[in-house]
Design a protein around this motif. Sequence first.
Motif, PDB file in Angstrom:
ATOM      1  N   SER A 295      18.202  42.888 106.869  1.00 28.99           N
ATOM      2  CA  SER A 295      19.411  43.703 106.724  1.00 28.99           C
ATOM      3  C   SER A 295      20.339  43.111 105.666  1.00 28.99           C
ATOM      4  N   LEU A 296      20.499  41.785 105.675  1.00 23.60           N
ATOM      5  CA  LEU A 296      21.349  41.132 104.674  1.00 23.60           C
ATOM      6  C   LEU A 296      20.801  41.315 103.268  1.00 23.60           C
ATOM      7  N   SER A 297      19.485  41.264 103.122  1.00 18.79           N
ATOM      8  CA  SER A 297      18.895  41.401 101.788  1.00 18.79           C
ATOM      9  C   SER A 297      19.185  42.774 101.195  1.00 18.79           C
ATOM     10  N   VAL A 298      19.167  43.797 102.045  1.00 15.41           N
ATOM     11  CA  VAL A 298      19.496  45.145 101.577  1.00 15.41           C
ATOM     12  C   VAL A 298      20.985  45.252 101.271  1.00 15.41           C
ATOM     13  N   PRO A 322       4.934  38.736 109.662  1.00 14.57           N
ATOM     14  CA  PRO A 322       5.786  38.339 108.537  1.00 14.57           C
ATOM     15  C   PRO A 322       6.910  39.337 108.292  1.00 14.57           C
ATOM     16  N   LEU A 323       7.925  38.872 107.586  1.00 15.59           N
ATOM     17  CA  LEU A 323       9.036  39.752 107.211  1.00 15.59           C
ATOM     18  C   LEU A 323       8.537  40.957 106.417  1.00 15.59           C
ATOM     19  N   ALA A 324       7.504  40.727 105.593  1.00 16.11           N
ATOM     20  CA  ALA A 324       6.995  41.809 104.746  1.00 16.11           C
ATOM     21  C   ALA A 324       6.499  42.989 105.572  1.00 16.11           C
ATOM     22  N   SER A 325       6.079  42.748 106.817  1.00 17.33           N
ATOM     23  CA  SER A 325       5.566  43.837 107.647  1.00 17.33           C
ATOM     24  C   SER A 325       6.667  44.790 108.084  1.00 17.33           C
ATOM     25  N   ALA A 326       7.923  44.332 108.073  1.00 17.84           N
ATOM     26  CA  ALA A 326       9.051  45.174 108.495  1.00 17.84           C
ATOM     27  C   ALA A 326       9.938  45.575 107.320  1.00 17.84           C
ATOM     28  N   ASP A 327       9.504  45.259 106.115  1.00 15.77           N
ATOM     29  CA  ASP A 327      10.301  45.555 104.925  1.00 15.77           C
ATOM     30  C   ASP A 327      10.143  47.023 104.543  1.00 15.77           C
ATOM     31  N   GLY A 330      11.702  47.388 100.136  1.00 19.42           N
ATOM     32  CA  GLY A 330      11.086  46.746  98.975  1.00 19.42           C
ATOM     33  C   GLY A 330      11.809  45.498  98.533  1.00 19.42           C
ATOM     34  N   MET A 331      12.334  44.709  99.477  1.00 17.93           N
ATOM     35  CA  MET A 331      13.097  43.510  99.144  1.00 17.93           C
ATOM     36  C   MET A 331      12.277  42.225  99.273  1.00 17.93           C
ATOM     37  N   VAL A 332      11.068  42.303  99.848  1.00 19.20           N
ATOM     38  CA  VAL A 332      10.280  41.109 100.136  1.00 19.20           C
ATOM     39  C   VAL A 332       9.126  40.966  99.152  1.00 19.20           C
ATOM     40  N   VAL A 333       8.968  39.769  98.614  1.00 20.81           N
ATOM     41  CA  VAL A 333       7.787  39.393  97.849  1.00 20.81           C
ATOM     42  C   VAL A 333       7.040  38.372  98.702  1.00 20.81           C
ATOM     43  N   TYR A 334       5.808  38.683  99.051  1.00 19.64           N
ATOM     44  CA  TYR A 334       5.045  37.904 100.035  1.00 19.64           C
ATOM     45  C   TYR A 334       3.923  37.154  99.335  1.00 19.64           C
TER      46      TYR A 334
END
Length: 498
Positions: A295-298, A322-327, A330-334
């Motif tokens: 939420s903070l990243s967005v 992982p965080l990427a599974s709930a992104d 498009g804020m996560v680079v895994y």
Amino acid sequence: MSSPVEIPFPSIVRIERDGASPVFLQIARQMINAIQRGVLRTGVRLPGTRTLAELLDVHRKTVVAAYQELDAQGWIELVPNKGTFVAHRLPGQEDSPAGFGAELLSGYPRTAGFAFEQSMLLDRPVTLSRAGLEFTDGLPDVRLAPLGKLAKAYSSVLRRGNNRKFLGYSHVEGNSYFREKMADYLNNTRGLHIGTDNILTTRGIQMGIYLASMLLLRSGDNVVVGNLSYYVANMIFQQAGANILQVPVDEEGISIEAVRALCEMRQIRMLYITPHHHYPTTVTLSAERRMALLSLSVQYGFVILEDDHDYDFHYHSSPVLPLASADRAGMVVYVGSFCKAIAPGLRSGYLVAPANLIHELGKMRRIIDRQGDLLMEQALGELLDEGEIQRHIKKATKVYHSRRDHLQKLLDEQLSPFLRFTTPPGGLAVWTEWRKDISLMRVSRECSRYGLHLPQTLLFQNEGLSGARLGFGNLNEEELGNAVEILNTVLSKAGYVH
């Protein structure tokens, strides 16, 4: 003038019969090197072609060709009715700056003749040791690697008639078949929802971090990391010119409140995190904090660079996804790899991100590694399709689980007066917190005397912290027993009483 008979030409010229270079060129180049080093001095008479051919056990025509090459380059002089001599004026002495070519080479230059920027990065590199035992920062046991299966798959790919497509240059983001099987594997094991256009193959996690940093960071950008954090990633961020900002880490992972406070004070470009098992302390980021971080990243627009370096090994309940599974924004680079799942020397990693970012990262990767290893990726893709890698990970997890429990028992029984630890739920390392009166650097030096390598990169000691990350994956139970016994011996002999 020296007689050519006195010169040990068979020692000067070593011929590789199966070498890539023609024999006459090998002879010519090694004689040039001998002239440059002063072994063959100017004015020295060289043997005739028949004599040198006998000394080197080659055909006379080969020596004739070598002499012709040396003559053409100006290294020798052919004097009629007298013989062949090393030239008095050697190449590079004419019309050259003072000193160039005037003195014969005594060896390769020790320092560069030009200025360049020197960096403090990796001034304390990962050290290699010949010690019989070693604590790593969480490396697997290569003795468990399915090398037979991998060799069979790789050999099969080489023997096929259609293997030429893997042997030429390519402009894709990696082997398409491997990326397809990798997408299926990651979707099934990590809850992702990706296709081949979301994957870039790399030579391991560090390459993925480097590529993402070089593309996404600019000088002066702020990158948030945990305190403590992975030192290699920090070095990459520094190389990109970024400012590193630290936030506290507790038993639930990085502090979300500290991240929010930083975002309110300044522009944050990236947050680097190892949420499954934080490096080096092995704690898992709680589910509540994961959602808050996304939420903070967005809200503040910063990139989350998620390093999932040892997701594959967990010993109790199912791993936290992982965080990427709930992104969804498009804020996560895994980034991840098979380097721990199989072997560190198998440099096969991957970077997962939205397709447009993968396209740009692919351009950047082609600058330093045009396409990766398409042959190996094909073999790995087939092992994934056959379920061999999945079966290996399942078997290895049982072994590592047993080793973790054994190390826990050893630490409790022998080292409890010196340190404390929390049993990690997964991964291949245990984070230990030591008494502050114990010098970890001294312990490391003394351990080496007993055949145990305790690298400095595993030690974290300052006024407020005394900790060490002890990897157990590479040691079997007997070796773990020997390693802990050495630690106990060193601590006792150093006077650290119970």
